[in-house]
Design a protein around this motif. Structure first.
Motif, mmCIF file in Angstrom:
data_model
loop_
_atom_site.group_PDB
_atom_site.id
_atom_site.type_symbol
_atom_site.label_atom_id
_atom_site.label_comp_id
_atom_site.label_asym_id
_atom_site.label_seq_id
_atom_site.Cartn_x
_atom_site.Cartn_y
_atom_site.Cartn_z
ATOM 1 N N VAL A 197 0.860 -1.180 0.000
ATOM 2 C CA VAL A 197 0.000 0.000 0.000
ATOM 3 C C VAL A 197 0.896 1.230 0.000
ATOM 4 N N ALA B 100 -9.671 0.761 -4.432
ATOM 5 C CA ALA B 100 -8.225 0.628 -4.639
ATOM 6 C C ALA B 100 -7.870 0.963 -6.084
ATOM 7 N N VAL C 260 -2.797 5.506 2.107
ATOM 8 C CA VAL C 260 -4.154 5.322 2.603
ATOM 9 C C VAL C 260 -4.806 6.703 2.584
ATOM 10 N N LEU D 67 -7.116 3.500 -1.368
ATOM 11 C CA LEU D 67 -5.834 2.817 -1.356
ATOM 12 C C LEU D 67 -5.132 2.985 -2.691
#
Length: 217
Positions: free
Chosen positions: A6, A63, A9, A89
């Motif tokens: 990742v 995402a 965030v 994300l």
């Protein structure tokens, strides 16, 4: 299986005025530092202005892959920082658009999420990007990213490893279903759902009916 990470965030920074039906939009997502709790409905502190079209358990997180962001940076000739697509994300080392519907990821130590459905671009997204014909261009490119259902709650932060921990056997990807839905793909998804291998959100069954009528199934 595969290991990815990742990069950021992101959650809502501020509500922006918008001429859409709600009057405001929560698309202005920006990276946050440190751990963020992940609940069944998404990130702690994040919101969706239009709950009719966004959010809910089946679209708790969105995402988007860095590779797709890099593609658009080249096309648009400008930097596209994490959050600009409204994503929660920004991920690297994994192709969110070509994730298999129903596959599961483990993020960090305890969060598990499930790939559910593609993002459909809207007029609010176009206004956010300040690009003429953005909905058309985004649709034609098919680099849509994926919504995620939260299977196991916990905390995540930038830098967390992301592991693909379950791959359904039907093989239909988010990008395939968005750009080229076929009767074969529909039957594969429907069978996987009926067998309990995956759990499709209700909107899929509505799409199946429309596709069947259009293609004469």
């Amino acid at each position: 299986m595969d290991t990815a990470s990742v990069l950021a965030v992101c959650r809502v920074h501020q509500l922006l005025e918008d001429p859409g039906s709600v009057g405001v939009t929560a698309i202005d997502k920006r990276p946050v530092d440190g751990p963020v709790r992940v609940h069944k409905l998404g990130l702690h502190g994040d919101i969706q202005a239009s709950r009719i079209h966004h959010g809910g358990e089946d679209q708790a997180l969105y995402a988007y892959s860095q590779d797709d962001a890099d593609y658009w940076a080249g096309e648009l000739g400008r930097a596209l920082p994490p959050g600009i697509f409204g994503e929660n994300l920004r991920v690297a080392g994994i192709d969110a658009t070509n994730a298999i519907i129903g596959e599961r990821w483990k993020i960090g130590l305890d969060v598990e999420v499930e790939v559910t459905s593609p993002r459909t671009p809207c007029a609010t997204f176009q206004r956010r990007m300040h690009e003429p014909d953005w909905v058309k261009r985004f649709t034609e490119a098919g680099r849509v990213g994926t919504y995620l259902r939260v299977v196991r709650t916990g905390s995540i932060e930038a830098g967390d490893h992301l592991h693909r921990i379950f791959l359904p056997t039907h093989g239909v990807t988010i990008g395939k279903w968005f750009s080229d839905p076929t009767l074969e793909a529909m039957e594969a998804l429907r069978d996987a759902d009926a067998d309990g291998e995956i759990r499709l959100q209700p909107e899929y069954h509505e799409e199946f009916e429309k596709l069947g009528r259009r293609l004469g199934a």
